[in-house]
Design an enzyme around this catalytic site. Structure first.
Site, PDB file in Angstrom:
ATOM      1  N   TYR A 156     -39.804 -14.047 -22.381  1.00 40.86           N
ATOM      2  CA  TYR A 156     -38.972 -14.931 -21.545  1.00 40.86           C
ATOM      3  C   TYR A 156     -39.321 -14.733 -20.068  1.00 40.86           C
ATOM      4  O   TYR A 156     -39.519 -15.696 -19.322  1.00 40.86           O
ATOM      5  CB  TYR A 156     -37.497 -14.610 -21.812  1.00 40.86           C
ATOM      6  CG  TYR A 156     -36.513 -15.472 -21.057  1.00 40.86           C
ATOM      7  CD1 TYR A 156     -36.261 -16.784 -21.443  1.00 40.86           C
ATOM      8  CD2 TYR A 156     -35.813 -14.967 -19.953  1.00 40.86           C
ATOM      9  CE1 TYR A 156     -35.350 -17.575 -20.759  1.00 40.86           C
ATOM     10  CE2 TYR A 156     -34.897 -15.748 -19.265  1.00 40.86           C
ATOM     11  CZ  TYR A 156     -34.662 -17.056 -19.669  1.00 40.86           C
ATOM     12  OH  TYR A 156     -33.765 -17.836 -18.983  1.00 40.86           O
ATOM     13  N   LYS A 160     -40.795 -17.443 -17.287  1.00 40.11           N
ATOM     14  CA  LYS A 160     -40.041 -17.792 -16.076  1.00 40.11           C
ATOM     15  C   LYS A 160     -40.783 -17.371 -14.806  1.00 40.11           C
ATOM     16  O   LYS A 160     -40.686 -18.040 -13.772  1.00 40.11           O
ATOM     17  CB  LYS A 160     -38.642 -17.155 -16.127  1.00 40.11           C
ATOM     18  CG  LYS A 160     -37.770 -17.721 -17.248  1.00 40.11           C
ATOM     19  CD  LYS A 160     -37.529 -19.217 -17.074  1.00 40.11           C
ATOM     20  CE  LYS A 160     -36.554 -19.795 -18.066  1.00 40.11           C
ATOM     21  NZ  LYS A 160     -36.324 -21.235 -17.861  1.00 40.11           N
TER      22      LYS A 160
HETATM   23  P1  NAD Z   1     -28.514 -23.576 -23.135  1.00 33.25           P
HETATM   24  O1  NAD Z   1     -29.123 -22.934 -24.311  1.00 33.25           O
HETATM   25  O2  NAD Z   1     -27.052 -23.831 -23.103  1.00 33.25           O
HETATM   26  O3  NAD Z   1     -29.272 -24.946 -22.770  1.00 33.25           O
HETATM   27  C1  NAD Z   1     -30.639 -25.105 -22.908  1.00 33.25           C
HETATM   28  C2  NAD Z   1     -30.927 -26.583 -23.013  1.00 33.25           C
HETATM   29  O4  NAD Z   1     -32.327 -26.762 -23.251  1.00 33.25           O
HETATM   30  C3  NAD Z   1     -30.189 -27.221 -24.185  1.00 33.25           C
HETATM   31  O5  NAD Z   1     -29.684 -28.479 -23.783  1.00 33.25           O
HETATM   32  C4  NAD Z   1     -31.276 -27.377 -25.232  1.00 33.25           C
HETATM   33  O6  NAD Z   1     -31.056 -28.456 -26.118  1.00 33.25           O
HETATM   34  C5  NAD Z   1     -32.470 -27.648 -24.344  1.00 33.25           C
HETATM   35  N1  NAD Z   1     -33.739 -27.434 -25.040  1.00 33.25           N
HETATM   36  C6  NAD Z   1     -34.129 -26.343 -25.740  1.00 33.25           C
HETATM   37  N2  NAD Z   1     -35.338 -26.558 -26.281  1.00 33.25           N
HETATM   38  C7  NAD Z   1     -35.720 -27.793 -25.889  1.00 33.25           C
HETATM   39  C8  NAD Z   1     -36.875 -28.573 -26.110  1.00 33.25           C
HETATM   40  N3  NAD Z   1     -37.889 -28.136 -26.868  1.00 33.25           N
HETATM   41  N4  NAD Z   1     -36.932 -29.803 -25.558  1.00 33.25           N
HETATM   42  C9  NAD Z   1     -35.928 -30.273 -24.794  1.00 33.25           C
HETATM   43  N5  NAD Z   1     -34.797 -29.590 -24.559  1.00 33.25           N
HETATM   44  C10 NAD Z   1     -34.706 -28.361 -25.108  1.00 33.25           C
HETATM   45  O7  NAD Z   1     -28.939 -22.658 -21.917  1.00 33.25           O
HETATM   46  P2  NAD Z   1     -28.596 -22.669 -20.369  1.00 33.25           P
HETATM   47  O8  NAD Z   1     -28.073 -21.320 -20.064  1.00 33.25           O
HETATM   48  O9  NAD Z   1     -27.844 -23.853 -19.958  1.00 33.25           O
HETATM   49  O10 NAD Z   1     -30.096 -22.718 -19.793  1.00 33.25           O
HETATM   50  C11 NAD Z   1     -30.625 -23.789 -19.029  1.00 33.25           C
HETATM   51  C12 NAD Z   1     -31.849 -23.259 -18.298  1.00 33.25           C
HETATM   52  O11 NAD Z   1     -31.442 -22.223 -17.399  1.00 33.25           O
HETATM   53  C13 NAD Z   1     -32.903 -22.642 -19.216  1.00 33.25           C
HETATM   54  O12 NAD Z   1     -34.191 -22.961 -18.746  1.00 33.25           O
HETATM   55  C14 NAD Z   1     -32.648 -21.151 -19.057  1.00 33.25           C
HETATM   56  O13 NAD Z   1     -33.787 -20.389 -19.341  1.00 33.25           O
HETATM   57  C15 NAD Z   1     -32.230 -21.072 -17.608  1.00 33.25           C
HETATM   58  N6  NAD Z   1     -31.477 -19.885 -17.251  1.00 33.25           N
HETATM   59  C16 NAD Z   1     -30.275 -19.615 -17.832  1.00 33.25           C
HETATM   60  C17 NAD Z   1     -29.588 -18.471 -17.424  1.00 33.25           C
HETATM   61  C18 NAD Z   1     -28.245 -18.095 -17.995  1.00 33.25           C
HETATM   62  O14 NAD Z   1     -27.758 -16.998 -17.679  1.00 33.25           O
HETATM   63  N7  NAD Z   1     -27.602 -18.907 -18.789  1.00 33.25           N
HETATM   64  C19 NAD Z   1     -30.131 -17.612 -16.455  1.00 33.25           C
HETATM   65  C20 NAD Z   1     -31.360 -17.943 -15.901  1.00 33.25           C
HETATM   66  C21 NAD Z   1     -32.018 -19.083 -16.289  1.00 33.25           C
END
Ligand code: NAD
Length: 248
Positions: A156, A160
């Protein structure tokens, strides 16, 4: 300030979590929002209805960003149909955690194909349209883990951290075309992605955050609204940390 009226914004993975909050916030600021979803059309439609209920404009579109050809085709179609594309938020992402010795090649490949290659394919499609308009905003959703690293998250973190290199390279490549490219590096945000942790783990994480709490999706969405706005016209190649001080 931050008036996005008349602009079209695509958010990949927009049906829940951070992506949903971004769709809602962009729409509140006047953008017509295209809510990307890989599967689970119903959730994307819920986001569209929530936006419309507040007087905003939105529609759902299906795209699995791990399929590069499909991603490019679908984003091009949306831009053609709506006549423009001003903002891309490459937010879709997955996490597959585990120690290096247990990391399976197929999981590593899957993670890179969604988080890294998916964001690059989305950016390529959007930039093609934005180049013709000589303006545009690309926002890539990276992570604090891409900056700090984290035990158990080699794959991961690699995906990133790579997005930060992509951000800086694209920023340099398309600045003369009026396109800015920036990243957001969220800290620990309360979403489905982090819901699997137990209360003890959550307490430990909160203790390691100088602001003493985890973040909310709306707090990441606010950064996206800023980077999408005219007010951010002179910001490019930047990674905006929204992490409660977790990594400075
Ligand atoms: P989440 O799992 O709730 O949402 C992820 C979204 O990506 C979902 O809508 C899912 O359907 C979509 N997705 C997954 N695979 C896909 C694909 N192949 N094609 C299209 N869409 C796809 O997670 P989140 O926490 O809302 O994460 C959103 C972004 O933020 C991600 O890139 C994640 O890595 C990043 N992020 C999250 C956090 C956290 O603490 N939640 C921290 C840092 C970064």
């Amino acid at each position: 300030m931050f008036d996005l009226t008349g602009k079209v914004a695509i958010v990949t993975g927009g049906s829940r979590g951070i992506g949903r909050a971004m769709c809602e916030a962009l729409a509140e600021h006047g953008a017509r929002v295209v809510v990307g979803y890989a599967s689970g059309e119903e959730k994307a439609r819920e986001v569209v209805s929530a936006i419309e209920a507040k007087g905003g404009q939105a529609e759902a579109f299906q795209v699995d960003v791990s399929n590069g050809a499909q991603t490019e085709e679908r984003i091009a179609d949306v831009a053609k149909r709506l006549g423009r594309l001003d903002v891309l938020v490459a937010n879709a992402g997955i996490s597959i955690d585990g120690l290096l010795l247990r990391l399976r090649d197929e999981d590593f490949d899957r993670l890179l194909s969604v988080n890294l290659k998916g964001a690059v394919a989305s950016s390529r499609a959007a930039i093609k349209v934005m180049m013709r308009a000589r303006t545009g905003r690309v926002i890539l959703v990276s992570s604090v883990v891409g900056e700090s690293g984290n035990a158990g998250q080699t794959a991961y973190a690699a995906s990133k951290a790579a997005l930060l290199g992509v951000t800086k390279s694209l920023a340099r490549e398309y600045a003369t075309r009026g396109i800015t490219v920036n990243a957001i590096t969220p800290g620990y945000i309360d979403t489905d992605m982090t819901a699997a942790l137990n209360d003890d783990q959550k307490k430990q994480i909160a203790a390691a955050i100088p602001l003493g709490r985890t973040g909310k999706p709306r707090e990441i969405a606010a950064a996206a609204v800023f980077l999408a706005s005219d007010e951010a016209a002179y910001v490019t190649g930047h990674a905006l940390r929204v992490n409660g001080g977790m990594y400075v």
